[in-house]
Design a protein around this motif. Structure first.
Motif, mmCIF file in Angstrom:
data_model
loop_
_atom_site.group_PDB
_atom_site.id
_atom_site.type_symbol
_atom_site.label_atom_id
_atom_site.label_comp_id
_atom_site.label_asym_id
_atom_site.label_seq_id
_atom_site.Cartn_x
_atom_site.Cartn_y
_atom_site.Cartn_z
ATOM 1 N N VAL A 1 0.830 -1.213 0.000
ATOM 2 C CA VAL A 1 0.000 0.000 0.000
ATOM 3 C C VAL A 1 0.860 1.257 0.000
ATOM 4 N N PRO A 2 0.329 2.340 -0.594
ATOM 5 C CA PRO A 2 0.966 3.640 -0.381
ATOM 6 C C PRO A 2 0.642 4.111 1.032
ATOM 7 N N SER B 1 -8.429 4.109 -4.429
ATOM 8 C CA SER B 1 -8.416 2.946 -5.321
ATOM 9 C C SER B 1 -7.600 3.298 -6.561
ATOM 10 N N ALA B 2 -7.439 2.319 -7.445
ATOM 11 C CA ALA B 2 -6.744 2.574 -8.713
ATOM 12 C C ALA B 2 -7.462 3.658 -9.518
ATOM 13 N N ASN C 1 -0.293 11.911 -8.071
ATOM 14 C CA ASN C 1 -0.019 10.919 -7.001
ATOM 15 C C ASN C 1 0.549 9.603 -7.523
ATOM 16 N N SER C 2 0.763 9.485 -8.831
ATOM 17 C CA SER C 2 1.135 8.184 -9.396
ATOM 18 C C SER C 2 2.568 7.754 -9.069
ATOM 19 N N GLY C 3 3.372 8.684 -8.544
ATOM 20 C CA GLY C 3 4.751 8.324 -8.206
ATOM 21 C C GLY C 3 4.825 7.178 -7.211
ATOM 22 N N ILE D 1 5.863 1.451 -5.520
ATOM 23 C CA ILE D 1 5.418 0.096 -5.163
ATOM 24 C C ILE D 1 5.964 -0.917 -6.171
ATOM 25 N N PHE D 2 5.775 -0.634 -7.459
ATOM 26 C CA PHE D 2 6.195 -1.607 -8.479
ATOM 27 C C PHE D 2 7.710 -1.807 -8.481
#
Ligand code: 5GP
Ligand code: ZN
Length: 111
Positions: free
Chosen positions: A40-41, A47-48, A55-57, A62-63
């Protein structure tokens, strides 16, 4: 505060497997495979469907850690990484999380 925000803050205990300033990985309380980890962030994103350029950083954060976590779990033969989103996706906790599942041959069914 949502359940996973409480886990991030340590107000609800969890079995942590990885943590840094942006993300937390911990074991699912109801594992569906020999390895079942939630990543989790730390920031609350519902949610996705709430991922944006701003905020996608944290998603790449995570990946970027997935191979390291998978290696530490001994998932040499592969794994599944997934996120459930919204009502039709059967998302039960409304804080973005990725399931890392492995340690056995998983079902081919995805839906
Ligand atoms: P979802 O259904 O939203 O994709 O996944 C939520 C996951 O959170 C489920 O796999 C569920 O077992 C897990 N879960 C729910 N409550 C807790 C909890 O208090 N602690 C941990 N570690 N996992 C939880
Ligand atoms: Zn939250």
């Amino acid at each position: 505060m949502c359940l996973f925000c409480q886990i991030v803050k340590g107000e609800i205990p969890s079995t942590k497997v990885y943590e840094d300033e942006k993300i937390l990985a911990f074991r699912d309380i109801n594992p569906q495979a020999p390895t079942h980890i939630l990543i989790v962030p730390k920031e609350h994103i519902s949610s996705a469907d709430e991922i944006t350029p701003e905020n996608s950083g944290v998603v790449s954060a995570i990946f970027e850690k997935v191979p390291q976590i998978a290696r530490a779990e001994g998932l040499k033969n592969g794994y599944r990484l997934l996120t459930n989103c919204g009502e039709d996706g059967c998302q039960s906790v409304k804080h973005l999380h990725f399931h890392l599942l492995g340690g056995k041959k998983l079902t081919e069914r995805m839906g």
